[in-house]
Design a protein around this motif. Structure first.
Motif, PDB file in Angstrom:
ATOM      1  N   ALA A 121       0.809  -1.218   0.000  1.00 52.74           N
ATOM      2  CA  ALA A 121       0.000   0.000   0.000  1.00 52.74           C
ATOM      3  C   ALA A 121       0.847   1.274   0.000  1.00 52.74           C
ATOM      4  O   ALA A 121       0.294   2.377  -0.126  1.00 52.74           O
ATOM      5  CB  ALA A 121      -0.931  -0.004   1.208  1.00 52.74           C
ATOM      6  N   LYS A 122       2.165   1.127   0.138  1.00 54.04           N
ATOM      7  CA  LYS A 122       3.026   2.306   0.221  1.00 54.04           C
ATOM      8  C   LYS A 122       3.926   2.420  -1.010  1.00 54.04           C
ATOM      9  O   LYS A 122       4.226   1.425  -1.675  1.00 54.04           O
ATOM     10  CB  LYS A 122       3.889   2.236   1.493  1.00 54.04           C
ATOM     11  CG  LYS A 122       3.086   2.334   2.781  1.00 54.04           C
ATOM     12  CD  LYS A 122       4.016   2.326   3.987  1.00 54.04           C
ATOM     13  CE  LYS A 122       3.232   2.486   5.285  1.00 54.04           C
ATOM     14  NZ  LYS A 122       4.135   2.507   6.477  1.00 54.04           N
ATOM     15  N   PRO A 123       4.376   3.642  -1.331  1.00 56.55           N
ATOM     16  CA  PRO A 123       5.261   3.825  -2.486  1.00 56.55           C
ATOM     17  C   PRO A 123       6.645   3.231  -2.245  1.00 56.55           C
ATOM     18  O   PRO A 123       7.052   2.993  -1.107  1.00 56.55           O
ATOM     19  CB  PRO A 123       5.327   5.347  -2.645  1.00 56.55           C
ATOM     20  CG  PRO A 123       5.009   5.884  -1.283  1.00 56.55           C
ATOM     21  CD  PRO A 123       4.027   4.920  -0.677  1.00 56.55           C
ATOM     22  N   VAL A 124       7.362   3.002  -3.338  1.00 49.56           N
ATOM     23  CA  VAL A 124       8.718   2.460  -3.288  1.00 49.56           C
ATOM     24  C   VAL A 124       9.696   3.553  -3.715  1.00 49.56           C
ATOM     25  O   VAL A 124       9.588   4.102  -4.812  1.00 49.56           O
ATOM     26  CB  VAL A 124       8.873   1.235  -4.204  1.00 49.56           C
ATOM     27  CG1 VAL A 124      10.331   0.833  -4.334  1.00 49.56           C
ATOM     28  CG2 VAL A 124       8.053   0.066  -3.675  1.00 49.56           C
ATOM     29  N   ARG A 125      10.642   3.840  -2.843  1.00 51.23           N
ATOM     30  CA  ARG A 125      11.677   4.826  -3.142  1.00 51.23           C
ATOM     31  C   ARG A 125      13.031   4.125  -3.231  1.00 51.23           C
ATOM     32  O   ARG A 125      13.439   3.432  -2.300  1.00 51.23           O
ATOM     33  CB  ARG A 125      11.730   5.897  -2.056  1.00 51.23           C
ATOM     34  CG  ARG A 125      12.793   6.985  -2.285  1.00 51.23           C
ATOM     35  CD  ARG A 125      12.881   7.898  -1.087  1.00 51.23           C
ATOM     36  NE  ARG A 125      13.850   8.983  -1.273  1.00 51.23           N
ATOM     37  CZ  ARG A 125      14.214   9.837  -0.321  1.00 51.23           C
ATOM     38  NH1 ARG A 125      13.699   9.735   0.903  1.00 51.23           N
ATOM     39  NH2 ARG A 125      15.087  10.797  -0.581  1.00 51.23           N
ATOM     40  N   LEU A 126      13.705   4.307  -4.361  1.00 48.82           N
ATOM     41  CA  LEU A 126      15.040   3.762  -4.549  1.00 48.82           C
ATOM     42  C   LEU A 126      16.052   4.882  -4.319  1.00 48.82           C
ATOM     43  O   LEU A 126      16.064   5.884  -5.044  1.00 48.82           O
ATOM     44  CB  LEU A 126      15.211   3.207  -5.964  1.00 48.82           C
ATOM     45  CG  LEU A 126      14.265   2.069  -6.382  1.00 48.82           C
ATOM     46  CD1 LEU A 126      14.576   1.615  -7.793  1.00 48.82           C
ATOM     47  CD2 LEU A 126      14.339   0.910  -5.402  1.00 48.82           C
ATOM     48  N   ARG A 127      16.883   4.701  -3.331  1.00 44.42           N
ATOM     49  CA  ARG A 127      17.875   5.719  -2.994  1.00 44.42           C
ATOM     50  C   ARG A 127      19.158   5.030  -2.542  1.00 44.42           C
ATOM     51  O   ARG A 127      19.122   4.169  -1.664  1.00 44.42           O
ATOM     52  CB  ARG A 127      17.352   6.634  -1.887  1.00 44.42           C
ATOM     53  CG  ARG A 127      18.290   7.781  -1.514  1.00 44.42           C
ATOM     54  CD  ARG A 127      17.591   8.749  -0.562  1.00 44.42           C
ATOM     55  NE  ARG A 127      18.449   9.862  -0.196  1.00 44.42           N
ATOM     56  CZ  ARG A 127      19.232   9.899   0.885  1.00 44.42           C
ATOM     57  NH1 ARG A 127      19.240   8.868   1.723  1.00 44.42           N
ATOM     58  NH2 ARG A 127      19.983  10.944   1.141  1.00 44.42           N
ATOM     59  N   THR A 149      11.506   7.813  -6.676  1.00 44.23           N
ATOM     60  CA  THR A 149      10.312   7.113  -6.215  1.00 44.23           C
ATOM     61  C   THR A 149       9.609   6.519  -7.427  1.00 44.23           C
ATOM     62  O   THR A 149       9.226   7.244  -8.349  1.00 44.23           O
ATOM     63  CB  THR A 149       9.363   8.056  -5.458  1.00 44.23           C
ATOM     64  OG1 THR A 149      10.042   8.568  -4.306  1.00 44.23           O
ATOM     65  CG2 THR A 149       8.111   7.312  -5.003  1.00 44.23           C
ATOM     66  N   LEU A 150       9.487   5.206  -7.443  1.00 45.43           N
ATOM     67  CA  LEU A 150       8.900   4.526  -8.597  1.00 45.43           C
ATOM     68  C   LEU A 150       7.420   4.840  -8.728  1.00 45.43           C
ATOM     69  O   LEU A 150       6.691   4.912  -7.733  1.00 45.43           O
ATOM     70  CB  LEU A 150       9.102   3.016  -8.476  1.00 45.43           C
ATOM     71  CG  LEU A 150      10.545   2.522  -8.567  1.00 45.43           C
ATOM     72  CD1 LEU A 150      10.604   1.034  -8.250  1.00 45.43           C
ATOM     73  CD2 LEU A 150      11.130   2.790  -9.947  1.00 45.43           C
ATOM     74  N   SER A 151       6.977   5.005  -9.967  1.00 41.64           N
ATOM     75  CA  SER A 151       5.579   5.300 -10.244  1.00 41.64           C
ATOM     76  C   SER A 151       4.818   4.007 -10.514  1.00 41.64           C
ATOM     77  O   SER A 151       5.127   3.282 -11.463  1.00 41.64           O
ATOM     78  CB  SER A 151       5.459   6.236 -11.445  1.00 41.64           C
ATOM     79  OG  SER A 151       4.105   6.375 -11.840  1.00 41.64           O
ATOM     80  N   ALA A 152       3.812   3.740  -9.699  1.00 41.22           N
ATOM     81  CA  ALA A 152       2.990   2.544  -9.901  1.00 41.22           C
ATOM     82  C   ALA A 152       2.142   2.650 -11.159  1.00 41.22           C
ATOM     83  O   ALA A 152       1.722   1.638 -11.728  1.00 41.22           O
ATOM     84  CB  ALA A 152       2.099   2.318  -8.684  1.00 41.22           C
ATOM     85  N   ASP A 153       1.882   3.892 -11.605  1.00 40.05           N
ATOM     86  CA  ASP A 153       0.990   4.115 -12.748  1.00 40.05           C
ATOM     87  C   ASP A 153       1.729   4.282 -14.064  1.00 40.05           C
ATOM     88  O   ASP A 153       1.096   4.532 -15.099  1.00 40.05           O
ATOM     89  CB  ASP A 153       0.136   5.363 -12.492  1.00 40.05           C
ATOM     90  CG  ASP A 153      -0.728   5.224 -11.245  1.00 40.05           C
ATOM     91  OD1 ASP A 153      -1.235   4.111 -11.005  1.00 40.05           O
ATOM     92  OD2 ASP A 153      -0.887   6.219 -10.516  1.00 40.05           O
TER      93      ASP A 153
END
Length: 270
Positions: A121-127, A149-153
């Motif tokens: 349910a939460k966004p994914v941030r790659l850092r 931050t990856l876009s689910a859409d």
């Protein structure tokens, strides 16, 4: 992330210094990194890619770089909501480098990455950072930062789709009939003789053996074809210099040919 079948860090550095082109400082950046979005999959994972863009003529390395080179290493410590991380490596090219063979990519690498979030349910941030070696007339180490931050859409990304299409064939797709590994103790470690029964991958075939344990290193194999069987012989040594066991189910064999590459996971007793 662990990278299998690579030299220990010190040995890698010495290999690069002594065997490859000279290590030197280069004025100006020769490589850039950005993160591509590929949206969310039907399984609920996120699809993205790390795109490495190099200046013309420069190259970087595959996860098993060959005689000389530094494989890419990632630090994800600053990321949020990241569970499992899985890469799909496009089939690399083989380069002659001062009489040695290196394995990697020239001008650009698009490395697809699939992320399983800890919380759907939460966004994914790659850092984090990506450490890699890049070479032309000289070789230099680079560390590149990323924060995305990856876009689910996000929709289908043509660059990611093209990179996924360049993956090696599976053993089934390549019509591999049988793969065996004969293990023989040596004074320094263990010799692997891999025998792969399969149609030719085209031209001069080169096999790469990865032991499946990050504490072990496999030498570039001597590869020859005997009729319908490809024979690759390599020596595996431990980073610690001590005794070790090899799990045949974890041994990974990649065959690089002029027509295609083949990714084989595991082998039977030979």
């Amino acid at each position: 992330m662990k990278v299998n079948g690579t030299l220990p860090a010190v040995a890698l550095t010495l290999s690069l210094l002594l065997s490859g082109p000279a290590l030197a400082q280069v004025t100006g950046s020769v490589v850039e990194l950005d993160v591509l979005d590929g949206g969310r999959t039907a399984q609920g994972t996120y699809l993205g890619a790390m795109r490495v863009t190099l200046q013309e003529g420069w190259k970087t390395y595959w996860r098993a770089p060959g005689d000389a080179g530094i494989p890419p290493q990632f630090n994800w410590s600053g990321s949020d909501n990241v569970g499992d991380i899985s890469f799909t490596w496009p089939a690399p090219s083989v380069f002659d480098q001062n009489g040695l063979k290196s394995i990697g990519y020239q001008d650009q690498l698009v490395l697809p990455v699939e992320i399983t979030p800890k919380n759907a349910a939460k966004p994914v941030r790659l850092r984090g950072t990506m450490d890699l070696g890049v070479c032309k007339d000289v070789c230099i180490p680079e560390q590149l930062g990323f924060d995305h931050t990856l876009s689910a859409d996000a929709g289908r990304n043509p660059a990611i789709a093209a990179a996924l299409a360049q993956r090696p064939f599976s053993a089934k797709e390549a019509r591999v009939a049988h793969t065996s590994c004969r293990l023989t103790p040596t004074s320094d470690g263990m010799q692997i003789e891999a025998r792969v029964t399969m149609p030719s991958a085209g031209g001069r075939e080169i096999a790469v053996i990865e032991p499946g344990n990050p504490m072990l290193w496999a030498s570039p194999p001597e590869t020859q074809r005997q009729g319908d069987t490809l024979v690759a012989t390599s020596e595996v040594i431990s980073e610690s210099g001590g005794a070790f066991a090899l799990d045949r189910s974890e041994i990974r064999i990649t065959v690089l040919g002029a027509s295609h590459a083949v990714d084989i996971q595991g082998c039977s007793a030979g």
